[in-house]
Design a protein around this motif. Structure first.
Motif, PDB file in Angstrom:
ATOM      1  N   GLY A  50       0.993  -1.094   0.054  1.00 14.17           N
ATOM      2  CA  GLY A  50       0.020  -0.090  -0.132  1.00 14.17           C
ATOM      3  C   GLY A  50       0.971   1.238   0.098  1.00 14.17           C
ATOM      4  N   GLU A  51       1.777   1.168   0.909  1.00 16.31           N
ATOM      5  CA  GLU A  51       2.841   2.469   1.003  1.00 16.31           C
ATOM      6  C   GLU A  51       3.681   2.552  -0.457  1.00 16.31           C
ATOM      7  OE1 GLU A  51       3.073   4.744   3.239  1.00 16.31           O
ATOM      8  OE2 GLU A  51       1.373   4.007   3.990  1.00 16.31           O
ATOM      9  N   ASN A  52       4.154   1.342  -0.950  1.00 18.31           N
ATOM     10  CA  ASN A  52       4.693   1.176  -2.095  1.00 18.31           C
ATOM     11  C   ASN A  52       3.872   1.961  -3.330  1.00 18.31           C
ATOM     12  OD1 ASN A  52       7.456   0.072  -1.284  1.00 18.31           O
ATOM     13  ND2 ASN A  52       6.431  -1.910  -1.235  1.00 18.31           N
ATOM     14  N   ASP A  74      17.177   7.044  -5.202  1.00 16.93           N
ATOM     15  CA  ASP A  74      17.108   8.030  -4.168  1.00 16.93           C
ATOM     16  C   ASP A  74      16.144   7.906  -3.169  1.00 16.93           C
ATOM     17  OD1 ASP A  74      14.785   8.271  -5.581  1.00 16.93           O
ATOM     18  OD2 ASP A  74      14.978  10.419  -6.121  1.00 16.93           O
ATOM     19  N   ALA A  75      15.588   6.762  -2.899  1.00 16.30           N
ATOM     20  CA  ALA A  75      14.472   6.331  -1.928  1.00 16.30           C
ATOM     21  C   ALA A  75      14.757   5.631  -0.647  1.00 16.30           C
ATOM     22  CB  ALA A  75      13.257   5.894  -2.564  1.00 16.30           C
ATOM     23  N   ARG A  76      16.147   4.991  -0.623  1.00 17.87           N
ATOM     24  CA  ARG A  76      16.532   3.925   0.100  1.00 17.87           C
ATOM     25  C   ARG A  76      15.950   4.324   1.759  1.00 17.87           C
ATOM     26  NH1 ARG A  76      21.358   0.573   0.234  1.00 17.87           N
ATOM     27  NH2 ARG A  76      22.029   1.916  -1.316  1.00 17.87           N
ATOM     28  N   GLU A  77      16.096   5.464   2.135  1.00 11.75           N
ATOM     29  CA  GLU A  77      15.702   5.692   3.717  1.00 11.75           C
ATOM     30  C   GLU A  77      14.231   5.759   3.683  1.00 11.75           C
ATOM     31  OE1 GLU A  77      17.483   9.250   5.188  1.00 11.75           O
ATOM     32  OE2 GLU A  77      19.809   8.347   4.819  1.00 11.75           O
ATOM     33  N   GLU A  78      13.470   6.532   2.670  1.00 11.20           N
ATOM     34  CA  GLU A  78      12.188   6.472   2.572  1.00 11.20           C
ATOM     35  C   GLU A  78      11.656   5.056   2.611  1.00 11.20           C
ATOM     36  OE1 GLU A  78       8.533   8.318   0.131  1.00 11.20           O
ATOM     37  OE2 GLU A  78      10.463   8.669  -0.510  1.00 11.20           O
ATOM     38  N   HIS A  79      12.040   4.261   1.933  1.00 11.58           N
ATOM     39  CA  HIS A  79      11.650   2.702   1.818  1.00 11.58           C
ATOM     40  C   HIS A  79      11.835   1.871   3.074  1.00 11.58           C
ATOM     41  CE1 HIS A  79      12.754  -1.553   0.829  1.00 11.58           C
ATOM     42  NE2 HIS A  79      11.371  -1.457   0.448  1.00 11.58           N
ATOM     43  N   GLU A  80      13.070   2.328   3.720  1.00  9.17           N
ATOM     44  CA  GLU A  80      13.520   1.420   4.938  1.00  9.17           C
ATOM     45  C   GLU A  80      12.486   1.959   5.932  1.00  9.17           C
ATOM     46  OE1 GLU A  80      17.555   2.236   5.466  1.00  9.17           O
ATOM     47  OE2 GLU A  80      18.304   0.785   4.106  1.00  9.17           O
ATOM     48  N   ALA A  81      12.084   3.150   6.068  1.00 10.13           N
ATOM     49  CA  ALA A  81      11.149   3.648   6.966  1.00 10.13           C
ATOM     50  C   ALA A  81       9.601   3.132   7.132  1.00 10.13           C
ATOM     51  CB  ALA A  81      11.094   5.059   6.904  1.00 10.13           C
ATOM     52  N   ILE A  82       9.290   2.422   5.995  1.00 10.38           N
ATOM     53  CA  ILE A  82       8.007   1.833   5.771  1.00 10.38           C
ATOM     54  C   ILE A  82       7.766   0.834   6.759  1.00 10.38           C
ATOM     55  CG2 ILE A  82       6.392   0.417   4.440  1.00 10.38           C
ATOM     56  CD1 ILE A  82       7.626   1.994   1.985  1.00 10.38           C
ATOM     57  N   GLY A  83       8.703  -0.276   7.152  1.00  8.83           N
ATOM     58  CA  GLY A  83       8.530  -1.148   8.122  1.00  8.83           C
ATOM     59  C   GLY A  83       7.418  -2.334   7.701  1.00  8.83           C
ATOM     60  N   PRO A  84       7.567  -3.384   8.469  1.00  5.16           N
ATOM     61  CA  PRO A  84       6.842  -4.579   7.961  1.00  5.16           C
ATOM     62  C   PRO A  84       5.293  -4.431   8.182  1.00  5.16           C
ATOM     63  CG  PRO A  84       8.093  -5.006  10.132  1.00  5.16           C
ATOM     64  CD  PRO A  84       8.520  -3.585   9.300  1.00  5.16           C
ATOM     65  N   THR A  85       4.997  -3.484   9.213  1.00  7.93           N
ATOM     66  CA  THR A  85       3.715  -3.318   9.693  1.00  7.93           C
ATOM     67  C   THR A  85       3.142  -1.716   9.888  1.00  7.93           C
ATOM     68  OG1 THR A  85       3.977  -3.321  12.092  1.00  7.93           O
ATOM     69  CG2 THR A  85       3.931  -5.574  11.046  1.00  7.93           C
ATOM     70  N   PRO A  86       2.170  -1.548   9.951  1.00  6.04           N
ATOM     71  CA  PRO A  86       1.552  -0.247  10.033  1.00  6.04           C
ATOM     72  C   PRO A  86       1.878  -0.282  11.808  1.00  6.04           C
ATOM     73  CG  PRO A  86      -0.320  -1.443   9.733  1.00  6.04           C
ATOM     74  CD  PRO A  86       1.010  -2.280   9.468  1.00  6.04           C
ATOM     75  N   GLY A 109      19.799  -6.341   4.981  1.00 10.16           N
ATOM     76  CA  GLY A 109      20.243  -5.188   4.519  1.00 10.16           C
ATOM     77  C   GLY A 109      21.609  -4.630   4.655  1.00 10.16           C
ATOM     78  N   GLU A 110      22.211  -5.571   5.726  1.00 12.69           N
ATOM     79  CA  GLU A 110      23.685  -5.298   5.788  1.00 12.69           C
ATOM     80  C   GLU A 110      24.588  -5.817   4.753  1.00 12.69           C
ATOM     81  OE1 GLU A 110      24.919  -7.685   9.131  1.00 12.69           O
ATOM     82  OE2 GLU A 110      23.777  -6.462  10.483  1.00 12.69           O
ATOM     83  N   HIS A 111      24.037  -6.565   3.717  1.00 11.72           N
ATOM     84  CA  HIS A 111      24.609  -7.069   2.651  1.00 11.72           C
ATOM     85  C   HIS A 111      24.366  -6.032   1.376  1.00 11.72           C
ATOM     86  CE1 HIS A 111      24.650 -10.516   4.956  1.00 11.72           C
ATOM     87  NE2 HIS A 111      25.731 -11.002   4.253  1.00 11.72           N
ATOM     88  N   GLU A 112      23.389  -5.445   1.438  1.00 13.72           N
ATOM     89  CA  GLU A 112      23.091  -4.419   0.385  1.00 13.72           C
ATOM     90  C   GLU A 112      24.320  -3.147   0.176  1.00 13.72           C
ATOM     91  OE1 GLU A 112      19.757  -1.166  -0.337  1.00 13.72           O
ATOM     92  OE2 GLU A 112      19.028  -3.163  -0.065  1.00 13.72           O
ATOM     93  N   SER A 118      19.006   0.720  -8.105  1.00 12.40           N
ATOM     94  CA  SER A 118      17.500   0.256  -8.137  1.00 12.40           C
ATOM     95  C   SER A 118      17.514  -1.204  -7.402  1.00 12.40           C
ATOM     96  CB  SER A 118      17.299   0.042  -9.722  1.00 12.40           C
ATOM     97  OG  SER A 118      16.084  -0.007  -9.792  1.00 12.40           O
ATOM     98  N   TYR A 119      16.456  -1.287  -6.571  1.00 11.52           N
ATOM     99  CA  TYR A 119      16.052  -2.151  -5.694  1.00 11.52           C
ATOM    100  C   TYR A 119      14.992  -3.009  -5.971  1.00 11.52           C
ATOM    101  CZ  TYR A 119      15.240  -5.034  -1.459  1.00 11.52           C
ATOM    102  OH  TYR A 119      14.955  -6.139  -0.513  1.00 11.52           O
ATOM    103  N   LEU A 120      15.115  -4.430  -6.242  1.00 12.49           N
ATOM    104  CA  LEU A 120      14.101  -5.119  -6.875  1.00 12.49           C
ATOM    105  C   LEU A 120      13.513  -5.711  -5.413  1.00 12.49           C
ATOM    106  CD1 LEU A 120      11.909  -6.264  -8.590  1.00 12.49           C
ATOM    107  CD2 LEU A 120      13.526  -7.955  -9.193  1.00 12.49           C
ATOM    108  N   SER A 121      12.620  -5.102  -4.755  1.00 12.11           N
ATOM    109  CA  SER A 121      11.975  -5.386  -3.553  1.00 12.11           C
ATOM    110  C   SER A 121      11.410  -6.765  -3.792  1.00 12.11           C
ATOM    111  CB  SER A 121      11.213  -4.395  -2.897  1.00 12.11           C
ATOM    112  OG  SER A 121      10.502  -5.189  -1.754  1.00 12.11           O
ATOM    113  N   HIS A 122      10.368  -7.174  -4.601  1.00 15.45           N
ATOM    114  CA  HIS A 122      10.008  -8.263  -5.087  1.00 15.45           C
ATOM    115  C   HIS A 122       9.028  -8.219  -6.291  1.00 15.45           C
ATOM    116  CE1 HIS A 122       7.022  -6.056  -2.436  1.00 15.45           C
ATOM    117  NE2 HIS A 122       6.064  -6.585  -3.157  1.00 15.45           N
ATOM    118  N   ILE A 123       8.957  -9.334  -7.066  1.00 17.85           N
ATOM    119  CA  ILE A 123       8.394  -9.454  -8.201  1.00 17.85           C
ATOM    120  C   ILE A 123       7.683 -10.725  -8.025  1.00 17.85           C
ATOM    121  CG2 ILE A 123      10.514 -10.547  -9.237  1.00 17.85           C
ATOM    122  CD1 ILE A 123       9.374  -9.213 -11.800  1.00 17.85           C
ATOM    123  N   GLY A 124       6.326 -10.847  -8.815  1.00 15.67           N
ATOM    124  CA  GLY A 124       5.451 -12.157  -8.566  1.00 15.67           C
ATOM    125  C   GLY A 124       4.600 -11.933  -9.848  1.00 15.67           C
TER     126      GLY A 124
END
Length: 194
Positions: A50-52, A74-86, A109-112, A118-124
């Motif tokens: 929903g956030e994405n 340019d959105a790494r920090e914004e993406h990381e701030a979303i978190g797994p849950t509201p 994340g330590e490996h990134e 450009s980070y492919l978070s997921h594809i399906g």
């Protein structure tokens, strides 16, 4: 193939597609746990994607049969701030796996690389539509944008056949290893711009 940027109005189909297509992904099953997995993973993606979608980071193909979430460089920090849950939904979505989940995804994340990428978070792609070229079209779509931006693309997977699939798009494995605490084997993959 028609590919467009998803909007929040597409969220129901996005959640259904991603939950069904990523059902076997060990990274999700291991980090969220098996208890009520299907229900909890749908709640997670309703929040996360929903956030994405609100940010315009989801590409949708074949009327939602395929989705790809590409996080811009340019959105790494914004993406990381979303978190797994509201906020306030940690117990409902993560159950007693909150610390386990945080430790695993922190390790990922330590490996990134810290450079813009450009980070492919997921594809399906929904199971009944796999093999029709929908995923390939979404990969070419996202990689074309990475190439235009002149940045590397990055992803991780816990499925060996997916690593082979991504190699066909120019990705190479930079590291593959087991996650801590008997976690799944993860392939970390990079594709430099062409």
């Amino acid at each position: 193939m028609d590919i467009r940027t998803a909007t929040p109005a597409d969220l129901d189909v996005i959640v259904d597609t991603v939950a069904r297509s990523l059902d076997a992904e060990a990274m999700l099953r291991w980090s969220f746990g098996e208890e009520r997995f299907e229900d909890r993973i749908r709640q997670h993606f309703a929040h996360y994607d929903g956030e994405n979608a609100r940010r315009g980071w989801i590409r949708l193909a074949a009327e939602g049969a395929g989705i790809a979430v590409w996080i811009p460089p340019d959105a790494r920090e914004e993406h990381e701030a979303i978190g797994p849950t509201p906020p306030g939904a940690e117990a409902a979505i993560l159950g007693d796996h909150a610390d386990h989940h945080a430790a695993f995804w922190g390790w990922v994340g330590e490996h990134e690389p810290r450079e813009p990428l450009s980070y492919l978070s997921h594809i399906g792609v929904t199971p009944e539509r796999q093999g029709e070229g929908i995923g390939t079209a979404l990969m070419h779509d996202g990689l074309a944008r990475a190439d235009r931006d002149g940045v590397a693309a990055w992803l991780e997977t816990s499925i060996a056949r997916n690593a082979i699939y991504y190699e066909g798009f120019g990705f190479r494995t930079v590291l593959d290893e087991d996650a801590p605490d008997d976690g799944p084997h993860i392939w970390f993959m990079r594709r430099d711009p062409m």
